[in-house]
Scaffold this motif. Structure first.
Motif, PDB file in Angstrom:
ATOM      1  N   GLN A 299       0.845  -1.183   0.000  1.00  0.00           N
ATOM      2  CA  GLN A 299       0.000   0.000   0.000  1.00  0.00           C
ATOM      3  C   GLN A 299       0.889   1.245   0.000  1.00  0.00           C
ATOM      4  O   GLN A 299       1.978   1.251   0.582  1.00  0.00           O
ATOM      5  CB  GLN A 299      -0.914  -0.004   1.231  1.00  0.00           C
ATOM      6  N   PRO A 300       0.435   2.327  -0.653  1.00  0.00           N
ATOM      7  CA  PRO A 300       1.281   3.538  -0.727  1.00  0.00           C
ATOM      8  C   PRO A 300       1.774   4.024   0.625  1.00  0.00           C
ATOM      9  O   PRO A 300       2.960   4.371   0.765  1.00  0.00           O
ATOM     10  CB  PRO A 300       0.359   4.559  -1.395  1.00  0.00           C
ATOM     11  N   LEU A 301       0.900   4.037   1.640  1.00  0.00           N
ATOM     12  CA  LEU A 301       1.335   4.524   2.944  1.00  0.00           C
ATOM     13  C   LEU A 301       2.349   3.569   3.568  1.00  0.00           C
ATOM     14  O   LEU A 301       3.251   3.996   4.296  1.00  0.00           O
ATOM     15  CB  LEU A 301       0.128   4.714   3.875  1.00  0.00           C
ATOM     16  N   THR A 302       2.230   2.272   3.268  1.00  0.00           N
ATOM     17  CA  THR A 302       3.184   1.288   3.778  1.00  0.00           C
ATOM     18  C   THR A 302       4.576   1.546   3.216  1.00  0.00           C
ATOM     19  O   THR A 302       5.585   1.370   3.914  1.00  0.00           O
ATOM     20  CB  THR A 302       2.741  -0.141   3.433  1.00  0.00           C
TER      21      THR A 302
ATOM     22  N   TRP B  70       0.039  10.701   2.883  1.00  0.00           N
ATOM     23  CA  TRP B  70       1.358  10.938   2.318  1.00  0.00           C
ATOM     24  C   TRP B  70       1.767   9.838   1.335  1.00  0.00           C
ATOM     25  O   TRP B  70       2.488  10.095   0.373  1.00  0.00           O
ATOM     26  CB  TRP B  70       2.384  11.083   3.437  1.00  0.00           C
ATOM     27  N   GLY B  71       1.307   8.621   1.562  1.00  0.00           N
ATOM     28  CA  GLY B  71       1.580   7.561   0.600  1.00  0.00           C
ATOM     29  C   GLY B  71       0.936   7.854  -0.738  1.00  0.00           C
ATOM     30  O   GLY B  71       1.548   7.667  -1.803  1.00  0.00           O
ATOM     31  N   ARG B  72      -0.282   8.328  -0.700  1.00  0.00           N
ATOM     32  CA  ARG B  72      -0.972   8.726  -1.923  1.00  0.00           C
ATOM     33  C   ARG B  72      -0.239   9.889  -2.592  1.00  0.00           C
ATOM     34  O   ARG B  72      -0.101   9.923  -3.826  1.00  0.00           O
ATOM     35  CB  ARG B  72      -2.406   9.119  -1.607  1.00  0.00           C
ATOM     36  N   ALA B  73       0.232  10.838  -1.768  1.00  0.00           N
ATOM     37  CA  ALA B  73       0.966  11.982  -2.307  1.00  0.00           C
ATOM     38  C   ALA B  73       2.231  11.534  -3.030  1.00  0.00           C
ATOM     39  O   ALA B  73       2.592  12.080  -4.083  1.00  0.00           O
ATOM     40  CB  ALA B  73       1.303  12.964  -1.188  1.00  0.00           C
ATOM     41  N   VAL B  74       2.924  10.530  -2.482  1.00  0.00           N
ATOM     42  CA  VAL B  74       4.111   9.990  -3.135  1.00  0.00           C
ATOM     43  C   VAL B  74       3.728   9.357  -4.467  1.00  0.00           C
ATOM     44  O   VAL B  74       4.362   9.613  -5.505  1.00  0.00           O
ATOM     45  CB  VAL B  74       4.822   8.957  -2.229  1.00  0.00           C
ATOM     46  N   ARG B  75       2.696   8.538  -4.457  1.00  0.00           N
ATOM     47  CA  ARG B  75       2.310   7.808  -5.663  1.00  0.00           C
ATOM     48  C   ARG B  75       1.979   8.746  -6.824  1.00  0.00           C
ATOM     49  O   ARG B  75       2.351   8.477  -7.979  1.00  0.00           O
ATOM     50  CB  ARG B  75       1.116   6.892  -5.374  1.00  0.00           C
TER      51      ARG B  75
ATOM     52  N   GLY C 148       7.129   8.708  -6.876  1.00  0.00           N
ATOM     53  CA  GLY C 148       6.091   8.083  -7.677  1.00  0.00           C
ATOM     54  C   GLY C 148       5.880   8.814  -8.983  1.00  0.00           C
ATOM     55  O   GLY C 148       6.342   9.940  -9.176  1.00  0.00           O
ATOM     56  N   ASN C 149       5.137   8.167  -9.890  1.00  0.00           N
ATOM     57  CA  ASN C 149       4.864   8.764 -11.206  1.00  0.00           C
ATOM     58  C   ASN C 149       3.404   8.549 -11.617  1.00  0.00           C
ATOM     59  O   ASN C 149       3.100   8.419 -12.794  1.00  0.00           O
ATOM     60  CB  ASN C 149       5.790   8.180 -12.268  1.00  0.00           C
TER      61      ASN C 149
ATOM     62  N   ILE D 261      10.187  16.600  -0.130  1.00  0.00           N
ATOM     63  CA  ILE D 261      10.087  17.612  -1.173  1.00  0.00           C
ATOM     64  C   ILE D 261       8.665  17.593  -1.743  1.00  0.00           C
ATOM     65  O   ILE D 261       8.246  16.622  -2.381  1.00  0.00           O
ATOM     66  CB  ILE D 261      11.114  17.347  -2.292  1.00  0.00           C
ATOM     67  N   TRP D 262       7.932  18.664  -1.494  1.00  0.00           N
ATOM     68  CA  TRP D 262       6.554  18.772  -1.957  1.00  0.00           C
ATOM     69  C   TRP D 262       6.506  19.584  -3.253  1.00  0.00           C
ATOM     70  O   TRP D 262       7.003  20.708  -3.314  1.00  0.00           O
ATOM     71  CB  TRP D 262       5.677  19.455  -0.910  1.00  0.00           C
ATOM     72  N   THR D 263       5.898  19.029  -4.281  1.00  0.00           N
ATOM     73  CA  THR D 263       5.637  19.783  -5.508  1.00  0.00           C
ATOM     74  C   THR D 263       4.183  20.251  -5.554  1.00  0.00           C
ATOM     75  O   THR D 263       3.837  21.141  -6.335  1.00  0.00           O
ATOM     76  CB  THR D 263       5.931  18.927  -6.748  1.00  0.00           C
ATOM     77  N   ASN D 264       3.352  19.644  -4.716  1.00  0.00           N
ATOM     78  CA  ASN D 264       1.955  20.049  -4.567  1.00  0.00           C
ATOM     79  C   ASN D 264       1.576  19.759  -3.116  1.00  0.00           C
ATOM     80  O   ASN D 264       1.697  18.631  -2.657  1.00  0.00           O
ATOM     81  CB  ASN D 264       1.053  19.267  -5.517  1.00  0.00           C
TER      82      ASN D 264
END
Length: 219
Positions: A124-127, A165-170, A193-194, A152-155
């Motif tokens: 899972q992204p948060l994992t 935050w896992g979703r934000a990375v993805r 992530g991309n 590093i936040w771009t959004n």
């Protein structure tokens, strides 16, 4: 070729080949000047350099400048999980995480990068954020003088929502970066992530490519 791989040390010794003998003066310790045959001296110096090279592991049991064959020999009990031009990788474990242990070679066939690609497909992204934090905590324990990782936040849509935050990375809104430089190696730890997937890599990079050093020695 042992002489080419000792950071110029053996090359320096071989440059003395026109001399018949070399005198080693040890008057400081009340020992008479010793006349050593040059061939024996060169052999001894190169043997010392070779042993030092063998003991100077830069990544696991590997040293920068090693060949593909030497890396394969280090994993003699395993079959490669991935093999392509300039790269070979093996399945492994790191801090209880499934990883690919990979090795990259330059155009001359010398090892210049290696590392761990943490498997994220079934996580899972948060994992994956927790995996990154756990692994980076171990790195900070090993290298306490290193800087803390950067977020590093771009959004900043999810910045105030740690559970997202896992979703934000993805989706590429958040990237984690950490680096530390040693005498011969730069270590980089990243999570990014991309939108389609998350990439978690712990990378070790040679500060000087062996092939470049060899080119200098040939001048």
């Amino acid at each position: 070729d042992v002489y080419k791989r000792q950071d110029g040390f053996c090359g320096f010794a071989l440059a003395l080949r026109s001399a018949e003998t070399v005198q080693v003066n040890m008057d400081e310790v009340n020992v008479r000047t010793v006349v050593v045959p040059l061939g024996q001296l060169v052999s001894a110096l190169c043997l010392i350099a070779f042993v030092a090279h063998a003991n100077a592991a830069d990544f696991r049991n590997a040293a920068w400048g090693m060949t593909l064959g030497e890396i394969v020999a280090l994993h003699a009990d395993q079959l490669p999980a991935d093999r392509r031009l300039g790269r070979i990788a093996y399945d492994g474990k790191l801090a209880n995480l499934d990883v690919l242990i990979y090795y990259h070679f330059d155009a001359a066939g010398a090892l210049m990068e290696a590392g761990y690609e943490v498997q994220t497909e079934d996580r899972q992204p948060l994992t994956t954020v927790g995996d990154y934090t756990t692994l980076n905590s171990l790195l900070m324990r090993k290298y306490p003088q290193a800087q803390a990782p950067q977020m590093i936040w771009t959004n900043r849509m999810f910045e105030s929502k740690p559970d997202e935050w896992g979703r934000a990375v993805r989706i590429g809104h958040l990237t984690y970066e950490w680096s530390h430089t040693l005498e011969r190696t730069t270590i980089r730890h990243s999570l990014r992530g991309n939108r389609r997937s998350i990439t978690h890599v712990l990378r070790y990079e040679a500060l000087e490519q062996q092939s470049g050093q060899d080119a200098l020695e040939q001048l």
